[in-house]
Design a protein around this motif. Structure first.
Motif, PDB file in Angstrom:
ATOM      1  N   ILE A 214       0.870  -1.185   0.000  1.00 19.87           N
ATOM      2  CA  ILE A 214       0.000   0.000   0.000  1.00 19.87           C
ATOM      3  C   ILE A 214       0.900   1.226   0.000  1.00 19.87           C
ATOM      4  O   ILE A 214       1.716   1.408   0.913  1.00 19.87           O
ATOM      5  CB  ILE A 214      -0.937   0.034   1.226  1.00 19.87           C
ATOM      6  N   VAL A 215       0.792   2.069  -1.032  1.00 20.53           N
ATOM      7  CA  VAL A 215       1.488   3.362  -1.082  1.00 20.53           C
ATOM      8  C   VAL A 215       0.437   4.425  -0.797  1.00 20.53           C
ATOM      9  O   VAL A 215      -0.505   4.605  -1.579  1.00 20.53           O
ATOM     10  CB  VAL A 215       2.149   3.597  -2.447  1.00 20.53           C
ATOM     11  N   ALA A 216       0.592   5.129   0.350  1.00 20.03           N
ATOM     12  CA  ALA A 216      -0.493   6.005   0.822  1.00 20.03           C
ATOM     13  C   ALA A 216       0.039   7.386   1.160  1.00 20.03           C
ATOM     14  O   ALA A 216       1.197   7.567   1.537  1.00 20.03           O
ATOM     15  CB  ALA A 216      -1.166   5.390   2.052  1.00 20.03           C
ATOM     16  N   ARG A 217      -0.871   8.366   0.995  1.00 21.15           N
ATOM     17  CA  ARG A 217      -0.607   9.757   1.389  1.00 21.15           C
ATOM     18  C   ARG A 217      -1.931  10.480   1.485  1.00 21.15           C
ATOM     19  O   ARG A 217      -2.887  10.148   0.795  1.00 21.15           O
ATOM     20  CB  ARG A 217       0.270  10.470   0.356  1.00 21.15           C
ATOM     21  N   GLY A 218      -2.007  11.504   2.340  1.00 23.35           N
ATOM     22  CA  GLY A 218      -3.220  12.303   2.474  1.00 23.35           C
ATOM     23  C   GLY A 218      -3.412  13.218   1.280  1.00 23.35           C
ATOM     24  O   GLY A 218      -2.604  13.275   0.360  1.00 23.35           O
ATOM     25  N   GLY A 219      -4.507  13.954   1.284  1.00 18.61           N
ATOM     26  CA  GLY A 219      -4.823  14.838   0.175  1.00 18.61           C
ATOM     27  C   GLY A 219      -3.943  16.069   0.151  1.00 18.61           C
ATOM     28  O   GLY A 219      -3.175  16.351   1.074  1.00 18.61           O
ATOM     29  N   GLY A 220      -4.022  16.846  -0.916  1.00 17.40           N
ATOM     30  CA  GLY A 220      -3.236  18.059  -1.074  1.00 17.40           C
ATOM     31  C   GLY A 220      -3.390  18.608  -2.482  1.00 17.40           C
ATOM     32  O   GLY A 220      -4.133  18.087  -3.318  1.00 17.40           O
ATOM     33  N   SER A 221      -2.657  19.690  -2.750  1.00 14.95           N
ATOM     34  CA  SER A 221      -2.691  20.311  -4.063  1.00 14.95           C
ATOM     35  C   SER A 221      -1.842  19.505  -5.035  1.00 14.95           C
ATOM     36  O   SER A 221      -1.190  18.526  -4.681  1.00 14.95           O
ATOM     37  CB  SER A 221      -2.158  21.745  -3.972  1.00 14.95           C
ATOM     38  N   LEU A 222      -1.860  19.949  -6.294  1.00 17.97           N
ATOM     39  CA  LEU A 222      -1.066  19.264  -7.318  1.00 17.97           C
ATOM     40  C   LEU A 222       0.414  19.313  -6.982  1.00 17.97           C
ATOM     41  O   LEU A 222       1.133  18.328  -7.189  1.00 17.97           O
ATOM     42  CB  LEU A 222      -1.322  19.925  -8.686  1.00 17.97           C
ATOM     43  N   GLU A 223       0.882  20.460  -6.427  1.00 17.94           N
ATOM     44  CA  GLU A 223       2.294  20.550  -6.058  1.00 17.94           C
ATOM     45  C   GLU A 223       2.613  19.604  -4.907  1.00 17.94           C
ATOM     46  O   GLU A 223       3.700  19.005  -4.856  1.00 17.94           O
ATOM     47  CB  GLU A 223       2.654  21.990  -5.668  1.00 17.94           C
ATOM     48  N   ASP A 224       1.681  19.467  -3.931  1.00 26.56           N
ATOM     49  CA  ASP A 224       1.934  18.577  -2.791  1.00 26.56           C
ATOM     50  C   ASP A 224       2.019  17.121  -3.222  1.00 26.56           C
ATOM     51  O   ASP A 224       2.787  16.336  -2.651  1.00 26.56           O
ATOM     52  CB  ASP A 224       0.827  18.752  -1.745  1.00 26.56           C
ATOM     53  N   LEU A 225       1.222  16.720  -4.208  1.00 24.61           N
ATOM     54  CA  LEU A 225       1.190  15.317  -4.651  1.00 24.61           C
ATOM     55  C   LEU A 225       2.133  15.056  -5.816  1.00 24.61           C
ATOM     56  O   LEU A 225       2.113  13.967  -6.390  1.00 24.61           O
ATOM     57  CB  LEU A 225      -0.240  14.951  -5.076  1.00 24.61           C
ATOM     58  N   TRP A 226       2.989  16.030  -6.163  1.00 27.12           N
ATOM     59  CA  TRP A 226       3.818  15.903  -7.350  1.00 27.12           C
ATOM     60  C   TRP A 226       4.833  14.765  -7.230  1.00 27.12           C
ATOM     61  O   TRP A 226       5.257  14.211  -8.250  1.00 27.12           O
ATOM     62  CB  TRP A 226       4.528  17.218  -7.627  1.00 27.12           C
ATOM     63  N   SER A 227       5.252  14.398  -6.015  1.00 24.64           N
ATOM     64  CA  SER A 227       6.226  13.314  -5.866  1.00 24.64           C
ATOM     65  C   SER A 227       5.685  12.017  -6.435  1.00 24.64           C
ATOM     66  O   SER A 227       6.457  11.179  -6.931  1.00 24.64           O
ATOM     67  CB  SER A 227       6.572  13.134  -4.383  1.00 24.64           C
ATOM     68  N   PHE A 228       4.367  11.800  -6.384  1.00 22.46           N
ATOM     69  CA  PHE A 228       3.785  10.555  -6.871  1.00 22.46           C
ATOM     70  C   PHE A 228       3.519  10.595  -8.371  1.00 22.46           C
ATOM     71  O   PHE A 228       2.999   9.649  -8.940  1.00 22.46           O
ATOM     72  CB  PHE A 228       2.497  10.243  -6.103  1.00 22.46           C
ATOM     73  N   ASN A 229       3.883  11.726  -9.027  1.00 20.53           N
ATOM     74  CA  ASN A 229       3.914  11.798 -10.484  1.00 20.53           C
ATOM     75  C   ASN A 229       5.325  11.620 -11.013  1.00 20.53           C
ATOM     76  O   ASN A 229       5.552  11.735 -12.224  1.00 20.53           O
ATOM     77  CB  ASN A 229       3.348  13.146 -10.970  1.00 20.53           C
ATOM     78  N   ASP A 230       6.285  11.393 -10.118  1.00 23.25           N
ATOM     79  CA  ASP A 230       7.676  11.221 -10.505  1.00 23.25           C
ATOM     80  C   ASP A 230       7.825   9.950 -11.349  1.00 23.25           C
ATOM     81  O   ASP A 230       7.215   8.916 -11.076  1.00 23.25           O
ATOM     82  CB  ASP A 230       8.556  11.136  -9.256  1.00 23.25           C
TER      83      ASP A 230
END
Length: 536
Positions: A214-230
């Motif tokens: 399970i790879v998990a993280r809370g919500g946030g903006s596009l910049e906050d979640l950008w690591s998971f677009n790497d």
């Protein structure tokens, strides 16, 4: 020695209060930038505030500016702003004196693209999708009852607590947490390394190999979640031999790891629910299914027996089965001839109606009507052209009259500029006079300090400087031999002397009498050190 204070230095600068300075800056900014167009990416947009206003920022890759859309302007915006959308905003720049910030008040806005980050995300999605990393054929089903679950997330957030709590409630199993950063510099590399690290664990080792990740993280903006677009995270998720659940953000948040994962969960809690079933429900369901299986098998056998008996009794003969189709065939054959006759009559009547409308008189009348319509349109066009020519002639006449009065306005403008230059010249002369006065005062003060520090003022109080044959000051009696030629400098001149001890002093020719005026300072020889005497 005198000292200068801040109050002693005159200044002609105007003193402003903070409010006056802020108001002046506000007026200057609003005058210079009262109507601008700015292109940038929307950031931090959270919809309209409770007051009806909308606050967010416009940014590019090097700068950011705050923006606001007032409540009365928002209904005139033709589209709904969205996070990451690139837009062209028109408005004026103003300042907010309460916090020394500036912002653009948007009056109209139009889309200019999906934004830099969204464009980069879309390009990366297409490129990785073309490599087949998002294909459904690569995705593996989740194990129904995993014994070990690996979780890649931050160890200090609320996400890991929600996952552990949900797994403990539903079906307690062994959970291994790989702590990583989920936001900021280097977080993407840590997540990719964690996924590959879990896949590198050998089955049957001291650390149990997870059955599901399970790879998990809370919500946030596009910049906050950008690591998971790497790209490294997406490739690690696609290469994982262990089934992987992506639980990044909320239901509306989509990242590239969601496409590469085997299953996407709407929330981290939902990922825990997908990973394990409810143990109590399984036990109850198993007992219920066993009872239903036994009852269903018994009822099925009874139903099959009754069904076979009924089918045997109700099975019709071949004549009964073919009676209805045979009757329908006979009726259709009998009505075929009548149908052909009726169709022929209908087609003939339609042909006669069509031919009645093709008479020569009708065609001639229609051609005459079209010719009259064309003549009317030509007449109206000629009238419109005459009115347009008259309008252009009037406009040229007015422009000529305006050009005739232009020299007078230019002379008035030149006179105002000449008066302005004269005023500026007077101001510069006044400023130069004040600056020269301040410079003279500063030089006089420095001269007084220099005179107060000179050793010649000390000689005037009765002291003298003793110099050796090399004209260097002698500071101590020890080390001075007998019969050494020396010179003694007083405030009004020098005299020559010879050192001696005990006996009669040796006669030395005296120096010529000096005039009774202040002796000039001797010029130092080339290469000699500066002559600064000592007092004794």
């Amino acid at each position: 020695m005198t000292s200068l204070t801040a109050s002693d230095s005159p200044s002609n600068l105007t003193e402003f209060s903070v409010s006056e300075l802020s108001g002046s800056i506000k007026r200057t900014v609003e005058t210079a930038f009262d109507h601008v167009r700015v292109r940038g990416e929307i950031s931090g947009y959270r919809g309209q505030h409770s007051s009806g206003h909308a606050y967010f920022s416009l940014k590019d890759d090097r700068a950011r500016i705050d923006a606001v859309i007032w409540k009365g302007t928002f209904p005139r915006i033709k589209f709904r702003p969205e996070e990451g959308m690139e837009v062209i905003a028109t408005g004026k720049v103003t300042t907010f004196p309460g916090s020394s910030k500036y912002q653009i008040v948007i009056e109209s806005m139009e889309p200019a693209g999906a934004g830099a980050l969204m464009a980069l995300l879309e390009e990366r999605r297409r490129r990785l999708g073309a490599e087949g990393l998002f294909d459904q054929s690569r995705k593996r089903p989740l194990p129904y009852l995993p014994q070990v679950i690996g979780v890649v997330t931050s160890p200090t957030g609320a996400v890991i607590r929600d996952i552990l709590h949900r797994i403990s409630d539903r079906f307690p199993v062994h959970v291994i947490v790989w702590p990583v950063k989920v936001q900021g510099e280097g977080s993407g590399d840590e997540v990719a390394a964690a996924i590959r690290g879990f896949n590198a664990v050998e089955p049957g080792g001291p650390i149990g190999r997870p059955d599901v990740l399970i790879v998990a993280r809370g919500g946030g903006s596009l910049e906050d979640l950008w690591s998971f677009n790497d790209e490294a995270v997406v490739r690690a998720a696609a290469e994982s031999r262990i089934p992987l659940i992506s639980a990044v953000g909320h239901e509306t948040d989509w990242t590239l790891i969601d496409h590469a994962a085997d299953v996407r969960a709407p929330t981290p809690t939902g990922a825990a629910e997908m990973a394990v079933p409810v143990k109590a429900d399984l036990e109850a369901q198993l007992a219920n299914l066993a009872a239903r299986l036994r009852g269903a098998a018994s009822r099925q056998m009874d139903l099959r027996r009754q069904s076979v008996r009924s089918l045997v009794r109700a099975l019709p003969s071949i004549d009964q089965l073919l009676a209805l189709p045979r009757r329908r065939f006979d009726e259709a054959a009998a009505g075929l001839g009548r149908g052909l006759e009726r169709t022929t009559v209908v087609k003939r009547r339609a042909f006669e109606r069509a031919s009645s409308g093709l008479r020569l008189e009708l065609l001639a009348n229609r051609l005459s009507q079209q010719r009259q319509l064309l003549a009317d349109r030509i007449t109206r066009s000629e009238r419109c052209l005459e009115r347009q020519l008259l309008k252009e002639h009037n406009r040229v006449t007015r422009a000529g009259a305006s050009l005739a009065s232009l020299p007078a306005r230019l002379l008035g403008q030149l006179q105002r500029e000449r008066q302005h230059m004269t005023a500026l010249s007077r101001q510069s002369d006044t400023a130069l006079t004040h600056m020269l006065a301040r410079s003279r005062s500063a030089v006089a003060a420095q001269d007084r300090v220099l005179q107060s520090l000179s050793y010649k003022n000390v000689l005037k109080r009765g002291f003298a400087v003793v110099r050796g044959e090399d004209d260097r000051p002698l500071t101590r009696a020890a080390g001075i031999g007998e019969g050494l030629a020396i010179s003694v400098e007083f405030a009004d001149g020098r005299i020559a002397a010879v050192t001696g001890e005990g006996g009669e002093p040796v006669e030395r020719p005296s120096m010529p009498p000096q005039p009774k005026k202040k002796a000039a300072k001797p010029e130092p020889a080339a290469g000699d050190p500066p002559k600064q005497g000592s007092l004794f």
